[in-house]
Design a protein around this motif. Sequence first.
Motif, PDB file in Angstrom:
ATOM      1  N   LEU A 130       0.834  -1.201   0.000  1.00 45.21           N
ATOM      2  CA  LEU A 130       0.000   0.000   0.000  1.00 45.21           C
ATOM      3  C   LEU A 130       0.868   1.251   0.000  1.00 45.21           C
ATOM      4  O   LEU A 130       0.602   2.210  -0.746  1.00 45.21           O
ATOM      5  CB  LEU A 130      -0.918  -0.004   1.226  1.00 45.21           C
ATOM      6  N   ALA A 131       1.906   1.254   0.820  1.00 43.73           N
ATOM      7  CA  ALA A 131       2.800   2.413   0.895  1.00 43.73           C
ATOM      8  C   ALA A 131       3.474   2.672  -0.453  1.00 43.73           C
ATOM      9  O   ALA A 131       3.620   3.833  -0.875  1.00 43.73           O
ATOM     10  CB  ALA A 131       3.847   2.186   1.979  1.00 43.73           C
ATOM     11  N   ASP A 132       3.865   1.622  -1.144  1.00 45.99           N
ATOM     12  CA  ASP A 132       4.487   1.785  -2.462  1.00 45.99           C
ATOM     13  C   ASP A 132       3.510   2.422  -3.450  1.00 45.99           C
ATOM     14  O   ASP A 132       3.902   3.246  -4.289  1.00 45.99           O
ATOM     15  CB  ASP A 132       4.960   0.429  -3.000  1.00 45.99           C
ATOM     16  N   TYR A 133       2.232   2.049  -3.355  1.00 43.76           N
ATOM     17  CA  TYR A 133       1.228   2.622  -4.265  1.00 43.76           C
ATOM     18  C   TYR A 133       1.003   4.104  -3.951  1.00 43.76           C
ATOM     19  O   TYR A 133       0.844   4.922  -4.862  1.00 43.76           O
ATOM     20  CB  TYR A 133      -0.083   1.847  -4.137  1.00 43.76           C
ATOM     21  N   ILE A 134       0.996   4.450  -2.668  1.00 47.66           N
ATOM     22  CA  ILE A 134       0.856   5.857  -2.276  1.00 47.66           C
ATOM     23  C   ILE A 134       2.020   6.675  -2.837  1.00 47.66           C
ATOM     24  O   ILE A 134       1.832   7.777  -3.373  1.00 47.66           O
ATOM     25  CB  ILE A 134       0.799   5.981  -0.741  1.00 47.66           C
ATOM     26  N   LYS A 135       3.218   6.135  -2.741  1.00 44.95           N
ATOM     27  CA  LYS A 135       4.399   6.833  -3.268  1.00 44.95           C
ATOM     28  C   LYS A 135       4.318   6.977  -4.785  1.00 44.95           C
ATOM     29  O   LYS A 135       4.722   8.010  -5.346  1.00 44.95           O
ATOM     30  CB  LYS A 135       5.662   6.072  -2.879  1.00 44.95           C
ATOM     31  N   LEU A 136       3.793   5.950  -5.458  1.00 48.12           N
ATOM     32  CA  LEU A 136       3.641   6.011  -6.912  1.00 48.12           C
ATOM     33  C   LEU A 136       2.716   7.154  -7.306  1.00 48.12           C
ATOM     34  O   LEU A 136       3.028   7.945  -8.213  1.00 48.12           O
ATOM     35  CB  LEU A 136       3.090   4.678  -7.430  1.00 48.12           C
ATOM     36  N   LEU A 137       1.573   7.264  -6.639  1.00 48.77           N
ATOM     37  CA  LEU A 137       0.621   8.329  -6.950  1.00 48.77           C
ATOM     38  C   LEU A 137       1.172   9.701  -6.572  1.00 48.77           C
ATOM     39  O   LEU A 137       0.925  10.695  -7.267  1.00 48.77           O
ATOM     40  CB  LEU A 137      -0.700   8.079  -6.212  1.00 48.77           C
ATOM     41  N   ASP A 138       1.917   9.746  -5.485  1.00 47.74           N
ATOM     42  CA  ASP A 138       2.503  11.013  -5.047  1.00 47.74           C
ATOM     43  C   ASP A 138       3.481  11.562  -6.082  1.00 47.74           C
ATOM     44  O   ASP A 138       3.604  12.785  -6.243  1.00 47.74           O
ATOM     45  CB  ASP A 138       3.209  10.816  -3.704  1.00 47.74           C
ATOM     46  N   GLY A 139       4.119  10.674  -6.797  1.00 43.76           N
ATOM     47  CA  GLY A 139       5.104  11.108  -7.786  1.00 43.76           C
ATOM     48  C   GLY A 139       4.586  11.162  -9.208  1.00 43.76           C
ATOM     49  O   GLY A 139       5.339  11.481 -10.135  1.00 43.76           O
ATOM     50  N   ASN A 140       3.293  10.864  -9.413  1.00 45.05           N
ATOM     51  CA  ASN A 140       2.735  10.842 -10.765  1.00 45.05           C
ATOM     52  C   ASN A 140       1.394  11.576 -10.759  1.00 45.05           C
ATOM     53  O   ASN A 140       0.359  11.013 -10.406  1.00 45.05           O
ATOM     54  CB  ASN A 140       2.555   9.395 -11.231  1.00 45.05           C
ATOM     55  N   ASP A 141       1.417  12.849 -11.160  1.00 45.96           N
ATOM     56  CA  ASP A 141       0.200  13.664 -11.123  1.00 45.96           C
ATOM     57  C   ASP A 141      -0.890  13.126 -12.049  1.00 45.96           C
ATOM     58  O   ASP A 141      -2.089  13.243 -11.752  1.00 45.96           O
ATOM     59  CB  ASP A 141       0.522  15.110 -11.504  1.00 45.96           C
ATOM     60  N   GLU A 142      -0.507  12.539 -13.168  1.00 48.50           N
ATOM     61  CA  GLU A 142      -1.506  12.023 -14.105  1.00 48.50           C
ATOM     62  C   GLU A 142      -2.321  10.901 -13.463  1.00 48.50           C
ATOM     63  O   GLU A 142      -3.559  10.876 -13.566  1.00 48.50           O
ATOM     64  CB  GLU A 142      -0.826  11.510 -15.374  1.00 48.50           C
TER      65      GLU A 142
END
Length: 389
Positions: A312-324
């Motif tokens: 879950l934390a990895d997915y949060i980081k992914l979204l945090d770094g990808n505005d699209e």
Amino acid sequence: MRPISLRRFIALGMICLSTVGCLVIWATEPIRRPKARPKDIYSDDILSYSFFQRPVLTSKCTRQLQFWTNSNVNGYSDDAIRFHCPGVPCEASIIANTNISTTKVSDGVVFFPEAKWSWKKMHSARPRGQKWVFFSRESPSMISPGVIPPKKYYNDSYDYIMTYRQGSDFLVEFGHYDETRPEVRADDDRNWATKKKNIVIGPAADYQFATWQRGNFIKELQEFVPIDTYEACIDSKPCTESEGFEEKVRSYKFSLALDISRCRDFITEQFFVSLASGTVPIVDGPAREDYERVGPPNSFIHVNDFTSVHELADYIKLLDGNDELYNRFFDWKKLGTVVSIKMADLFATENICPIFLRMHEDEMKIGTDVTTNRKVPDWDEWWWNSCSY
């Protein structure tokens, strides 16, 4: 066997045997019985009011509802508040107290779970035809078992159900998604990540009232992503109703909307306020399907979609770094609006009027051939077993 109808009597005629009388033809049609209803989670206790006289209602009449509670509910108190409800010819009146004397002269009683009462005394004081309402905005894990009647009164206590659970007579919503009012224009292409410098906000990990290990979950997630906690809440209100809460949350990309109980349909204001504040709620409570039924499409992250907190934390980081990718969680704003409902709004007169209207409709069936079905849930299946403790 039953007598022939007048229409058929005339059609078939009479066979006169003498000047003394005639032989009347009798019909032998079988009596048609209504089809049985499919069995569901409710049992039906049919109450026939055919022995009552139909009431005569005038504009001068009053129908009183007692709120059985010691708490101050939206300003209701011992002093009756009177108002008019659409479709109800009688004036509506509400008194909030725990006095048996009030019960004896009321047309209905709404039982609040934080109050206490004796089932024996309440039934002894109950006038004929009085309607009882089971009310709860809390989950089964947070209220006293005493609110459910003992077996002796199991099926002749509550007439109406007023809870957050689907299937209630009066649905107690914490919020809803209104698809008739888009929040933004269809061509709105703003970046919803702009000005959000913080990542996650959520409740304190040491909050004591959750019925599952919510605190441990928050502590584990904090090992991978920074989490800020809500400030102290005032006046014993939910944090979501505290002054400045929504403004504070707006600066975060994600909000932990982790309900204190994991119960079917139990989706509280945390979810709706998070959406209304412009963040993406990370939810844990009932199943994903329950959130999808009441919330906007593709608007939240469900903890159960991940095999571990680390994932879950990895997915949060992914979204945090990808505005699209992050902005896709806000496409619903072009289709509708989220409405959050506070407790004060829940007990506004326009939201109480449906109870008076239902009582009036049932009252008007008195003296007719129409029966009133008392809807009584299987309390074990529908209420207590709806939670995973």
